[in-house]
Design an enzyme around this catalytic site. Structure first.
Site, PDB file in Angstrom:
ATOM      1  N   THR A  22       0.831  -1.212   0.000  1.00  0.00           N
ATOM      2  CA  THR A  22       0.000   0.000   0.000  1.00  0.00           C
ATOM      3  C   THR A  22       0.864   1.262   0.000  1.00  0.00           C
ATOM      4  O   THR A  22       2.037   1.210   0.385  1.00  0.00           O
ATOM      5  CB  THR A  22      -0.884   0.041   1.253  1.00  0.00           C
ATOM      6  OG1 THR A  22      -0.066  -0.188   2.410  1.00  0.00           O
ATOM      7  CG2 THR A  22      -1.978  -0.999   1.197  1.00  0.00           C
TER       8      THR A  22
ATOM      9  N   THR B 156       3.974   2.431   2.296  1.00  0.00           N
ATOM     10  CA  THR B 156       4.782   1.220   2.476  1.00  0.00           C
ATOM     11  C   THR B 156       5.463   0.872   1.146  1.00  0.00           C
ATOM     12  O   THR B 156       6.675   0.604   1.091  1.00  0.00           O
ATOM     13  CB  THR B 156       3.901   0.031   2.935  1.00  0.00           C
ATOM     14  OG1 THR B 156       3.107   0.432   4.050  1.00  0.00           O
ATOM     15  CG2 THR B 156       4.741  -1.171   3.322  1.00  0.00           C
TER      16      THR B 156
ATOM     17  N   ILE C 132      -9.113   0.350   9.910  1.00  0.00           N
ATOM     18  CA  ILE C 132     -10.198  -0.541   9.478  1.00  0.00           C
ATOM     19  C   ILE C 132      -9.677  -1.606   8.510  1.00  0.00           C
ATOM     20  O   ILE C 132      -9.852  -2.803   8.716  1.00  0.00           O
ATOM     21  CB  ILE C 132     -11.338   0.266   8.785  1.00  0.00           C
ATOM     22  CG1 ILE C 132     -11.907   1.308   9.757  1.00  0.00           C
ATOM     23  CG2 ILE C 132     -12.430  -0.667   8.258  1.00  0.00           C
ATOM     24  CD1 ILE C 132     -12.521   0.743  11.023  1.00  0.00           C
TER      25      ILE C 132
ATOM     26  N   LYS D 127      -7.767 -16.080  10.003  1.00  0.00           N
ATOM     27  CA  LYS D 127      -8.806 -17.103   9.817  1.00  0.00           C
ATOM     28  C   LYS D 127      -8.325 -18.141   8.806  1.00  0.00           C
ATOM     29  O   LYS D 127      -8.497 -19.344   8.994  1.00  0.00           O
ATOM     30  CB  LYS D 127     -10.104 -16.448   9.322  1.00  0.00           C
ATOM     31  CG  LYS D 127     -11.154 -17.481   8.899  1.00  0.00           C
ATOM     32  CD  LYS D 127     -12.480 -16.865   8.543  1.00  0.00           C
ATOM     33  CE  LYS D 127     -13.421 -17.970   8.023  1.00  0.00           C
ATOM     34  NZ  LYS D 127     -14.812 -17.542   7.956  1.00  0.00           N
TER      35      LYS D 127
ATOM     36  N   HIS E 197       3.937 -10.469  54.436  1.00  0.00           N
ATOM     37  CA  HIS E 197       2.501 -10.740  54.289  1.00  0.00           C
ATOM     38  C   HIS E 197       1.724  -9.451  54.047  1.00  0.00           C
ATOM     39  O   HIS E 197       0.673  -9.209  54.637  1.00  0.00           O
ATOM     40  CB  HIS E 197       1.958 -11.483  55.508  1.00  0.00           C
ATOM     41  CG  HIS E 197       2.554 -12.844  55.642  1.00  0.00           C
ATOM     42  ND1 HIS E 197       2.086 -13.934  54.935  1.00  0.00           N
ATOM     43  CD2 HIS E 197       3.606 -13.278  56.351  1.00  0.00           C
ATOM     44  CE1 HIS E 197       2.824 -14.991  55.228  1.00  0.00           C
ATOM     45  NE2 HIS E 197       3.768 -14.622  56.075  1.00  0.00           N
TER      46      HIS E 197
ATOM     47  N   GLU F 152      14.020 -11.562  51.103  1.00  0.00           N
ATOM     48  CA  GLU F 152      13.504 -12.224  49.887  1.00  0.00           C
ATOM     49  C   GLU F 152      13.692 -11.353  48.642  1.00  0.00           C
ATOM     50  O   GLU F 152      14.123 -11.830  47.602  1.00  0.00           O
ATOM     51  CB  GLU F 152      12.003 -12.498  50.057  1.00  0.00           C
ATOM     52  CG  GLU F 152      11.671 -13.613  51.026  1.00  0.00           C
ATOM     53  CD  GLU F 152      11.572 -14.961  50.333  1.00  0.00           C
ATOM     54  OE1 GLU F 152      11.250 -14.997  49.139  1.00  0.00           O
ATOM     55  OE2 GLU F 152      11.821 -15.977  50.992  1.00  0.00           O
TER      56      GLU F 152
ATOM     57  N   ASP G 168     -12.401   3.422  73.720  1.00  0.00           N
ATOM     58  CA  ASP G 168     -11.513   2.391  74.293  1.00  0.00           C
ATOM     59  C   ASP G 168     -10.171   2.222  73.571  1.00  0.00           C
ATOM     60  O   ASP G 168      -9.126   2.086  74.211  1.00  0.00           O
ATOM     61  CB  ASP G 168     -12.239   1.045  74.434  1.00  0.00           C
ATOM     62  CG  ASP G 168     -12.968   0.622  73.160  1.00  0.00           C
ATOM     63  OD1 ASP G 168     -12.816   1.327  72.138  1.00  0.00           O
ATOM     64  OD2 ASP G 168     -13.678  -0.406  73.183  1.00  0.00           O
TER      65      ASP G 168
HETATM   66  N1  FAI Z   1      -8.478   1.427   4.582  1.00  0.00           N
HETATM   67  C1  FAI Z   1      -7.771   0.472   4.121  1.00  0.00           C
HETATM   68  O1  FAI Z   1      -8.184  -0.146   3.157  1.00  0.00           O
HETATM   69  C2  FAI Z   1      -6.462   0.129   4.733  1.00  0.00           C
HETATM   70  N2  FAI Z   1      -5.691  -0.858   4.288  1.00  0.00           N
HETATM   71  C3  FAI Z   1      -4.554  -0.865   5.046  1.00  0.00           C
HETATM   72  N3  FAI Z   1      -4.620   0.119   5.964  1.00  0.00           N
HETATM   73  C4  FAI Z   1      -3.576   0.473   6.944  1.00  0.00           C
HETATM   74  O2  FAI Z   1      -2.689   1.380   6.330  1.00  0.00           O
HETATM   75  C5  FAI Z   1      -1.396   1.302   6.916  1.00  0.00           C
HETATM   76  C6  FAI Z   1      -0.358   1.282   5.841  1.00  0.00           C
HETATM   77  O3  FAI Z   1      -0.583   2.346   4.950  1.00  0.00           O
HETATM   78  P1  FAI Z   1       0.644   2.967   4.130  1.00  0.00           P
HETATM   79  O4  FAI Z   1       1.255   1.796   3.447  1.00  0.00           O
HETATM   80  O5  FAI Z   1       0.035   3.970   3.227  1.00  0.00           O
HETATM   81  O6  FAI Z   1       1.550   3.604   5.140  1.00  0.00           O
HETATM   82  C7  FAI Z   1      -1.378   0.042   7.743  1.00  0.00           C
HETATM   83  O7  FAI Z   1      -1.318   0.430   9.114  1.00  0.00           O
HETATM   84  C8  FAI Z   1      -2.690  -0.647   7.421  1.00  0.00           C
HETATM   85  O8  FAI Z   1      -3.209  -1.305   8.552  1.00  0.00           O
HETATM   86  C9  FAI Z   1      -5.799   0.766   5.792  1.00  0.00           C
HETATM   87  N4  FAI Z   1      -6.161   1.865   6.521  1.00  0.00           N
HETATM   88  C10 FAI Z   1      -7.146   2.017   7.375  1.00  0.00           C
HETATM   89  O9  FAI Z   1      -8.172   1.527   7.554  1.00  0.00           O
END
Ligand code: FAI
Length: 521
Positions: free
Chosen positions: A36, A39, A128, A139, A283, A335, A475
């Site tokens: 994303t 990152t 979120i 999961k 204690h 202790e 007392d």
């Molecule tokens: N909304 C989304 O679809 C979403 N997808 C990933 N994030 C968060 O965005 C952060 C990374 O974002 P970046 O790569 O832009 O720094 C991570 O902490 C990740 O948990 C999101 N952000 C919040 O909900």
């Protein structure tokens, strides 16, 4: 074969610690990386090949990042069970590739709240998309390994290079991932529910209707209060280690359940004083508490209060332990020693004792709210502090007798601070900044007064006394004055206060009322 080779990874992290090395390691191992916004940018800057998530979704990140990974092309890739032919053919038909590894950490909600940011800013830091990815891949741990902790990147790379993660490892990672999101959601839910009541007046409206405490196990203890009881230490999840539970143990045998209980009481007692102080606890009750010009002097006085009981005790001080104090402590079987620090010379002396536990505990500052389990429920209360209006001697009411001179008032102030370290019903006799007799834990105040007097012996003459709650009858006070106590401090507030004051007057003793009570159970 349970090992799952890693071909495609999704990385989306707020905390970018170790990101470049992780990305480079994965790329070198032939893993395709999807990532994303920032990152991806950081990885590209480091020369790591990355596919932007928008190229996977065919959709731009929108609304300031509120929606970036929340898309079927991402979530089908996370949730497809690669051992289920139906799932595999469905995602193939849709042109969606599965993920084998997911690395995510979340927006810093807790830290944002702690910074005092506005409500709107806090809400914006509720992650979120991140928890959705973490929960989906946890999961689907039969197919996906999920990593939420930057500290584990090295071992992740090792596994990737070694052919992937075993099912057992993926299951453990999934458990950690759900802990991560549970702690996160608990913090968010508590924040929405409000803050705890700071005092009794606010309590009516300020106690939140929801409480979420999430803990992780820090240690399995040898046994509980008794050898037939199992026991463990848990610490709050997702927050930095703090207090006694987060203390650094510098030396000695592992802490036991009773060691923790006693040390907690000792640290609280020692840090109730501004002057150098030592509390010797057994204690959960004080054998002796004293203040002095330094903590070596305070220890001599605290130990002398009851040398018999001090054997096998827990010692806490509010100043670092130096050579002199260490030499004194090494003379007595002890202790635990808890202090904000230990000078090297003190460590030299104390570590010659193999078993003595040495704990570096910064301060007694605990939570604002304390809880206690009862059958079927949990009691919560704001913590008793020694800074209520009635705790300052200037605010006390002189009920009878001569106003105390400076030295007597100092001893009364000392006794009033020290008595709250004693389990109720508590009567504490003091002289020259040290306890000389403690009556603790009796079911009536008269017996506590008798116990304090008998423990003080000759030292009762000329001492001062503090009572943690009012004398319901004259007392208890009469036992003290008859034995030679010349000044008493107590909250007052009994329907028989007039009789108690008259008893003090008849004995020619000074009696101060604080208006504040310090029960300790
Ligand atoms: N909304 C989304 O679809 C979403 N997808 C990933 N994030 C968060 O965005 C952060 C990374 O974002 P970046 O790569 O832009 O720094 C991570 O902490 C990740 O948990 C999101 N952000 C919040 O909900």
């Amino acid at each position: 074969m349970t090992q799952q080779a890693i071909r495609r990874a999704l990385i989306s992290v707020y905390d970018k610690t170790g990101l470049e090395a992780l990305g480079a390691g994965l790329a070198a191992a032939g893993v395709e990386i999807v990532s994303t916004g920032s990152t991806a940018a950081r990885l590209r800057e480091a020369g790591v090949p990355v596919t932007g998530v928008e190229d996977v979704t065919g959709f731009p990140e929108i609304m300031g990042g509120r929606v970036k990974t929340l898309h079927p092309s991402v979530h089908a890739g996370l949730l497809a069970d690669q051992n289920n032919p139906d799932h595999v053919s469905q995602i193939e038909d849709l042109g969606i590739a599965p993920f084998d590894l997911v690395v995510v950490n979340l927006y810093p909600f807790r830290e944002t709240v702690a910074s005092g940011a506005s409500g709107t800013e806090c809400v914006e830091q509720i992650d979120i998309g991140g928890p959705a990815m973490v929960r989906a891949s946890a999961k689907n741990h039969s197919s996906v390994a999920v990593v939420v902790d930057p500290a584990s990147y090295d071992s992740v790379l090792e596994a990737v290079r070694g052919g992937g993660f075993t099912l057992d490892r993926r299951r453990r990672l999934a458990g950690l991932a759900f802990q991560h999101t549970a702690a996160y959601d608990a913090a968010v839910a508590e924040w929405f529910s409000g803050t705890y009541a700071p005092d009794a007046e606010a309590a009516e409206t300020a106690w939140p209707d929801f409480r979420a405490a999430v803990h992780t196990r820090k240690a399995v203890l040898r046994y509980g209060e008794n050898p037939h009881q199992g026991a463990a230490l848990y610490v709050p999840a997702g927050v930095p280690a703090h207090g006694l539970a987060g203390a650094e143990q510098l030396h000695g045998k592992a802490m036991s359940f009773n060691n923790y209980v006693d040390t907690d009481a000792a640290v609280r007692a020692a840090h109730d004083f501004d002057a150098p102080c030592v509390a010797v606890i057994k204690h959960a009750n004080p054998c002796g508490i004293a203040v002095g010009a330094d903590n070596a002097e305070a220890h001599r006085k605290a130990h002398a209060a009851d040398p018999v009981s001090a054997f096998g005790g827990v010692i806490a001080t509010n100043r670092p332990v130096g050579e002199e104090l260490a030499a004194q402590i090494s003379e007595v079987f002890t202790e635990v020693v808890a202090a904000p620090g230990f000078e090297p010379a003190a460590l030299d002396i104390l570590t010659r004792k193999k078993n003595i536990r040495l704990l570096k505990v910064e301060a007694a500052a605990g939570p604002a709210v304390e809880t206690r389990l009862i059958s079927g429920g949990l009691l919560a209360q704001s913590v008793d502090r020694i800074d209520a209006p009635g705790d300052a001697p200037e605010s006390w009411t002189l009920a009878t007798g001569e106003p105390a001179d400076e030295a007597t008032l100092a001893d009364l102030a000392f006794a009033w601070r020290a008595v709250r370290a004693v389990k109720s019903n508590a009567i504490l006799l003091a002289s020259d900044g040290a306890t000389v007799g403690v009556g603790m834990g009796q079911v009536n105040r008269v017996d506590s007064a008798r116990l304090a007097v008998s423990r003080a012996g000759d030292r009762v003459a000329g001492s001062v006394a503090a009572s943690d709650a009012f004398f319901p009858f004259p007392d208890g006070l009469e036992i003290l004055t008859a034995a030679g106590v010349r000044a008493v401090v107590q909250p007052g507030g009994s329907v028989r206060d007039a009789e108690v004051v008259a008893a003090a007057e008849a004995a020619g003793a000074t009696l101060y009322l604080t208006g504040t009570r310090h029960f300790f159970h």
